[in-house]
Motif scaffolding. Structure first.
Motif, PDB file in Angstrom:
ATOM      1  N   SER A  53       4.543  15.815   0.974  1.00  0.00           N
ATOM      2  CA  SER A  53       5.926  15.854   0.512  1.00  0.00           C
ATOM      3  C   SER A  53       6.523  14.459   0.395  1.00  0.00           C
ATOM      4  O   SER A  53       7.538  14.255  -0.228  1.00  0.00           O
ATOM      5  N   SER A  54       5.868  13.484   1.030  1.00  0.00           N
ATOM      6  CA  SER A  54       6.374  12.118   0.925  1.00  0.00           C
ATOM      7  C   SER A  54       5.219  11.129   0.848  1.00  0.00           C
ATOM      8  O   SER A  54       4.043  11.514   0.982  1.00  0.00           O
ATOM      9  N   GLN A  55       5.581   9.890   0.604  1.00  0.00           N
ATOM     10  CA  GLN A  55       4.576   8.823   0.610  1.00  0.00           C
ATOM     11  C   GLN A  55       5.009   7.755   1.601  1.00  0.00           C
ATOM     12  O   GLN A  55       6.189   7.434   1.686  1.00  0.00           O
ATOM     13  N   TYR A  56       4.020   7.259   2.379  1.00  0.00           N
ATOM     14  CA  TYR A  56       4.320   6.161   3.290  1.00  0.00           C
ATOM     15  C   TYR A  56       4.028   4.856   2.560  1.00  0.00           C
ATOM     16  O   TYR A  56       2.924   4.658   2.056  1.00  0.00           O
ATOM     17  N   LEU A  57       5.010   3.973   2.549  1.00  0.00           N
ATOM     18  CA  LEU A  57       4.825   2.692   1.888  1.00  0.00           C
ATOM     19  C   LEU A  57       4.775   1.581   2.923  1.00  0.00           C
ATOM     20  O   LEU A  57       5.656   1.481   3.773  1.00  0.00           O
ATOM     21  N   ALA A  58       3.714   0.776   2.852  1.00  0.00           N
ATOM     22  CA  ALA A  58       3.724  -0.478   3.590  1.00  0.00           C
ATOM     23  C   ALA A  58       4.291  -1.492   2.603  1.00  0.00           C
ATOM     24  O   ALA A  58       3.663  -1.798   1.599  1.00  0.00           O
ATOM     25  N   ALA A  59       5.512  -1.948   2.888  1.00  0.00           N
ATOM     26  CA  ALA A  59       6.231  -2.700   1.852  1.00  0.00           C
ATOM     27  C   ALA A  59       6.880  -3.938   2.434  1.00  0.00           C
ATOM     28  O   ALA A  59       6.910  -4.145   3.651  1.00  0.00           O
ATOM     29  N   GLU A  60       7.385  -4.778   1.529  1.00  0.00           N
ATOM     30  CA  GLU A  60       8.146  -5.940   1.960  1.00  0.00           C
ATOM     31  C   GLU A  60       9.535  -5.880   1.371  1.00  0.00           C
ATOM     32  O   GLU A  60       9.719  -5.552   0.197  1.00  0.00           O
ATOM     33  N   LEU A  61      10.504  -6.182   2.241  1.00  0.00           N
ATOM     34  CA  LEU A  61      11.889  -6.252   1.794  1.00  0.00           C
ATOM     35  C   LEU A  61      12.337  -7.683   2.061  1.00  0.00           C
ATOM     36  O   LEU A  61      12.493  -8.078   3.230  1.00  0.00           O
ATOM     37  N   VAL A  85       0.860  -1.190   0.000  1.00  0.00           N
ATOM     38  CA  VAL A  85       0.000   0.000   0.000  1.00  0.00           C
ATOM     39  C   VAL A  85       0.888   1.230   0.000  1.00  0.00           C
ATOM     40  O   VAL A  85       1.878   1.283   0.731  1.00  0.00           O
ATOM     41  N   ALA A  86       0.536   2.223  -0.808  1.00  0.00           N
ATOM     42  CA  ALA A  86       1.236   3.505  -0.769  1.00  0.00           C
ATOM     43  C   ALA A  86       0.256   4.568  -0.298  1.00  0.00           C
ATOM     44  O   ALA A  86      -0.872   4.644  -0.789  1.00  0.00           O
ATOM     45  N   GLU A  87       0.655   5.375   0.717  1.00  0.00           N
ATOM     46  CA  GLU A  87      -0.214   6.441   1.215  1.00  0.00           C
ATOM     47  C   GLU A  87       0.393   7.786   0.837  1.00  0.00           C
ATOM     48  O   GLU A  87       1.567   8.037   1.115  1.00  0.00           O
ATOM     49  N   TYR A  88      -0.413   8.612   0.239  1.00  0.00           N
ATOM     50  CA  TYR A  88       0.080   9.923  -0.165  1.00  0.00           C
ATOM     51  C   TYR A  88      -0.022  10.886   1.010  1.00  0.00           C
ATOM     52  O   TYR A  88      -1.100  11.119   1.546  1.00  0.00           O
ATOM     53  N   ILE A  89       1.091  11.442   1.464  1.00  0.00           N
ATOM     54  CA  ILE A  89       1.067  12.337   2.620  1.00  0.00           C
ATOM     55  C   ILE A  89       1.209  13.789   2.190  1.00  0.00           C
ATOM     56  O   ILE A  89       0.665  14.697   2.800  1.00  0.00           O
ATOM     57  N   ALA A  99       4.927  13.137  -8.820  1.00  0.00           N
ATOM     58  CA  ALA A  99       4.964  11.700  -8.587  1.00  0.00           C
ATOM     59  C   ALA A  99       3.582  11.109  -8.402  1.00  0.00           C
ATOM     60  O   ALA A  99       2.721  11.681  -7.730  1.00  0.00           O
ATOM     61  N   ASP A 100       3.335   9.961  -9.047  1.00  0.00           N
ATOM     62  CA  ASP A 100       2.125   9.196  -8.793  1.00  0.00           C
ATOM     63  C   ASP A 100       2.378   8.307  -7.585  1.00  0.00           C
ATOM     64  O   ASP A 100       3.466   8.329  -7.012  1.00  0.00           O
ATOM     65  N   LEU A 101       1.386   7.531  -7.182  1.00  0.00           N
ATOM     66  CA  LEU A 101       1.591   6.603  -6.084  1.00  0.00           C
ATOM     67  C   LEU A 101       2.710   5.638  -6.467  1.00  0.00           C
ATOM     68  O   LEU A 101       2.748   5.119  -7.578  1.00  0.00           O
ATOM     69  N   LEU A 102       3.617   5.431  -5.515  1.00  0.00           N
ATOM     70  CA  LEU A 102       4.789   4.610  -5.796  1.00  0.00           C
ATOM     71  C   LEU A 102       4.415   3.135  -5.849  1.00  0.00           C
ATOM     72  O   LEU A 102       3.427   2.699  -5.251  1.00  0.00           O
ATOM     73  N   SER A 103       5.227   2.384  -6.571  1.00  0.00           N
ATOM     74  CA  SER A 103       4.962   0.951  -6.666  1.00  0.00           C
ATOM     75  C   SER A 103       6.261   0.170  -6.506  1.00  0.00           C
ATOM     76  O   SER A 103       7.318   0.742  -6.203  1.00  0.00           O
ATOM     77  N   ASP A 104       6.197  -1.141  -6.716  1.00  0.00           N
ATOM     78  CA  ASP A 104       7.344  -2.027  -6.548  1.00  0.00           C
ATOM     79  C   ASP A 104       8.559  -1.500  -7.306  1.00  0.00           C
ATOM     80  O   ASP A 104       8.427  -0.875  -8.353  1.00  0.00           O
ATOM     81  N   GLY A 105       9.715  -1.773  -6.764  1.00  0.00           N
ATOM     82  CA  GLY A 105      10.899  -1.380  -7.515  1.00  0.00           C
ATOM     83  C   GLY A 105      12.105  -1.206  -6.628  1.00  0.00           C
ATOM     84  O   GLY A 105      12.115  -1.632  -5.461  1.00  0.00           O
TER      85      GLY A 105
END
Lengths: 362, 303
Positions: free
Chosen positions: A313-321, A307-311, A336-342
């Motif tokens: 100046s930044s976006q909070y990503l709930a991500a997996e590493l 999930v990417a949350e638009y805040i 910037a659009d909502l960020l995705s995998d990468g």
């Protein structure tokens, strides 16, 4: 020995030990914030300083005087409560002057002190009103005015901003900091909100289960947390903790988690080697992720974004590493659009290592 | 294309709330409003039980004229005022004091609280009977123990005007102090503890905390308690009826008991109704004055 000193203070209710053994020295004129989750004993500690709770053991000194068994009024303190605790049947002026009237202060002296405090807090137009005719922010100001008028040695605040809305809270924070500058008095402030603690404090006292975890400036507690509790409590969004292992590869120390690997910064190499630890807890602050490598310390990481949350100046990503879930706060430009995998980058100079058993920082 | 949505003429559910309050309104009308209106109506007629109401002669304001000049009415009014003054003053003081004493969660407080409210649960008729026998000159416990413990001669409690008045005042205090106590203690326990603590830090001592913070904060509760007791004083008659029947003389005859005696002993229903109208006027007047001076509905307790 001036300021406020707590010496081996303990508190239990029956057999329940709330505060086992607390030692703390607060300098004169210092703004100290007690912070911690609910039930950590911060309010109890403040109430013991105020004299509203009796200590089970230990001593409390205010301005060099042992006040452990003194009544609240003999301690030269003023207190602001979360619910404001105004006297509903008195108008603003009477609320502010109550303590002085009880003490039998001269009438003209009372009038001038109330006027001074009212001017400082912009309450002059409301002096004749009853608390019920005021807004939350104004009531909060009256509560502060009541303590200012006292001109006490030490000011105690028990979560005074919790009942205000977010915007008002931010402006009252600034006002409180300003007030501290003007009055130059010792202030002790209790909150569960780490942002309040970070923005206002000279020093922060972080408590958990009645035990002080760390005492330090906002800069200290953010940059060098002593354990995982402090590390996750301070900072928003919270630091992510990931189980990892240390291993050496071609003469270089690396920290390896499930499905990822990061080089260890010079800052941590010595401690890591000295501790001889193999298994560690790795701490990653969300704000140290980035979309591009800014320095050579930035190591590439492959994030799977859930999930990417638009805040803003930044976006909070709930991500997996690899196999670990984490939060990343990535700065973005206006397009910037909502960020995705990468591929993202992590500033490895700011990663943290903790002992997985004790939680203490390496 | 006019897209203004119209309010429906009739909503099927609109009647539902009225249906729910209907029973209450019917009971109020039948049980409360009708007797009051009839009392007003009767006060203009000279009616006796057994005669048709339609045949009762219309006497205009005769009853009211007679009432103003009637020394008996003035006498019982004075008894009622004295009775109200002593009982309410002592009950309020005692009730508030007890509530302040038992407010803190001390050991055994809940037992004391339960014991204190027991008199409130006894029916007034039974209270009258109990105290009639306790005050009895020959077989009463009061005379017995006064003699055994203090060596005081037996008194004819209910046969002497002053002692009888004391006896009904004492009985009323015994029964109704718990009422003040229970209301005040509920009010004290609902006080926000932070306000009381703030006054401690402001330097208020025990006495100042009570008179400058706690009691002013429960003022509206005190006013309601006072109002209810005042109305009770003008309303109550069971205890007096059973203990003394209003005597000796008219020394314990309260206004409502006087109305009762007029209506059912001497069959002067029209005149009794006229005195009832006076009672309604007095109670209404007192309530209005108290409520304008200190309106408990007005002072919101948002602290």
């Amino acid at each position: 020995m001036t300021g406020v000193v707590l010496k081996n203070v303990s508190k239990s209710y029956g057999t329940v030990n709330i505060i086992p053994d607390l030692n703390l020295q607060i300098e004169e004129g210092e703004f100290v914030v007690f912070v911690g989750p609910s039930g950590c004993g911060k309010s109890t500690t403040l109430r013991m300083i105020a004299g509203l709770e009796k200590v089970t053991g230990g001593q409390i000194f205010i301005a060099g005087r042992d006040v452990t068994w003194e009544r609240p009024k003999a301690r030269d303190i003023a207190m602001v409560f979360q619910s404001y605790a105004l006297y509903p049947h008195m108008n603003v002026a009477d609320n502010m002057s109550f303590a002085l009237r009880l003490a039998g202060t001269d009438k003209s002296e009372i009038a001038s002190r109330v006027k001074l405090a009212a001017d400082m807090l912009e309450l002059t137009p409301y002096l004749d009103r009853k608390p019920r005719d005021l807004s939350g922010g104004q009531r909060q100001r009256v509560a502060m005015g009541r303590s200012i008028v006292r001109d006490a040695y030490c000011f105690l605040f028990d979560e005074p901003l919790s009942n205000l809305d977010a915007k008002l809270r931010a402006s009252m924070r600034t006002e409180l900091a300003l007030l501290h500058k003007k009055l130059d008095r010792t202030m002790i402030y209790v909150t569960h909100d780490q942002i309040e603690a970070m923005t206002m404090a000279d020093r922060i006292v972080i408590m958990k289960d009645g035990v002080v975890q760390q005492v330090g400036s906002p800069k200290d507690v953010y940059n060098t947390p002593v354990n995982t509790f402090v590390a996750t409590f301070i900072g928003s969004p919270s630091m992510t903790l990931v189980p990892a292992e240390l291993h050496e590869e071609a003469g270089q120390l690396k920290v390896k988690g499930q499905g990822f690997e990061l080089p260890l910064p010079d800052r941590l190499k010595q401690q890591a080697q000295a501790s001889g630890a193999k298994v560690v807890t790795l701490g990653l602050r969300p704000e140290h992720f980035s979309a591009e490598a800014r320095t050579q310390d930035f190591a590439p990481v492959e994030l799977t974004v859930k999930v990417a949350e638009y805040i803003g100046s930044s976006q909070y990503l709930a991500a997996e590493l690899g196999g670990a879930s984490l939060t990343a706060a990535v700065e973005v430009g206006p397009e910037a659009d909502l960020l995705s995998d990468g591929r993202y980058y992590f500033d490895t100079s700011r990663l943290y290592l903790f002992d997985p058993e004790t939680g203490a920082a390496l | 294309m006019s897209e203004i949505s119209q309010k429906p003429r009739f909503e099927p559910g609109a009647f539902t709330p009225y249906a729910f309050i209907m029973p209450a309104i019917v009971v109020m009308m039948g049980g409360l409003l009708y007797p009051v209106v009839m009392a007003f109506y009767l006060s203009f007629y000279d009616w006796e039980i057994g005669r048709k109401l339609a045949d009762a002669p219309f006497v205009s304001f005769d009853h009211f004229v007679r009432m103003v000049a009637d020394p008996q009415v003035w006498e019982v009014l004075w008894v009622t005022i004295r009775f109200g003054f002593w009982t309410i003053t002592i009950e309020m003081t005692l009730g508030v004091a007890l509530a302040l004493l038992l407010e803190k969660p001390i050991r055994g407080a809940s037992i004391f609280r339960t014991i204190f409210i027991l008199p409130l649960m006894v029916s007034p008729v039974v209270v009258g009977l109990i105290w009639r026998y306790l005050f009895d000159a020959r077989i009463g416990w009061i005379n017995y123990y006064l003699g055994v413990w203090f060596g005081i001669e037996p008194q004819v409690w209910l046969g002497d005007p002053q002692l009888a008045f004391f006896a009904i005042v004492f009985t009323d205090i015994w029964q109704w102090t718990p009422f003040i106590f229970i209301i005040v203690i509920a009010g004290l326990q609902a006080l926000p503890s932070e306000v009381v603590e703030a006054s401690t830090i402001d330097g208020a001592n025990w006495y100042q905390q009570i008179f400058l913070v706690k009691l002013p904060m429960i003022k509206s509760i005190l006013v309601i308690a006072l109002l209810m007791r005042l109305i009770d004083v003008f309303r109550g008659l069971e205890v007096m009826l059973i203990m003394t029947g209003g005597g000796p003389g008219r020394s314990t005859e309260l206004l409502s008991l006087h109305i009762y005696n007029r209506a059912f002993d001497t069959q002067q229903l029209g005149y009794a109704s006229a005195i009832s109208v006076l009672l309604i006027a007095i109670v209404f007047g007192i309530s209005t004055v108290i409520l304008t001076m200190a309106n408990p509905m007005k002072s919101k307790s948002d602290v």
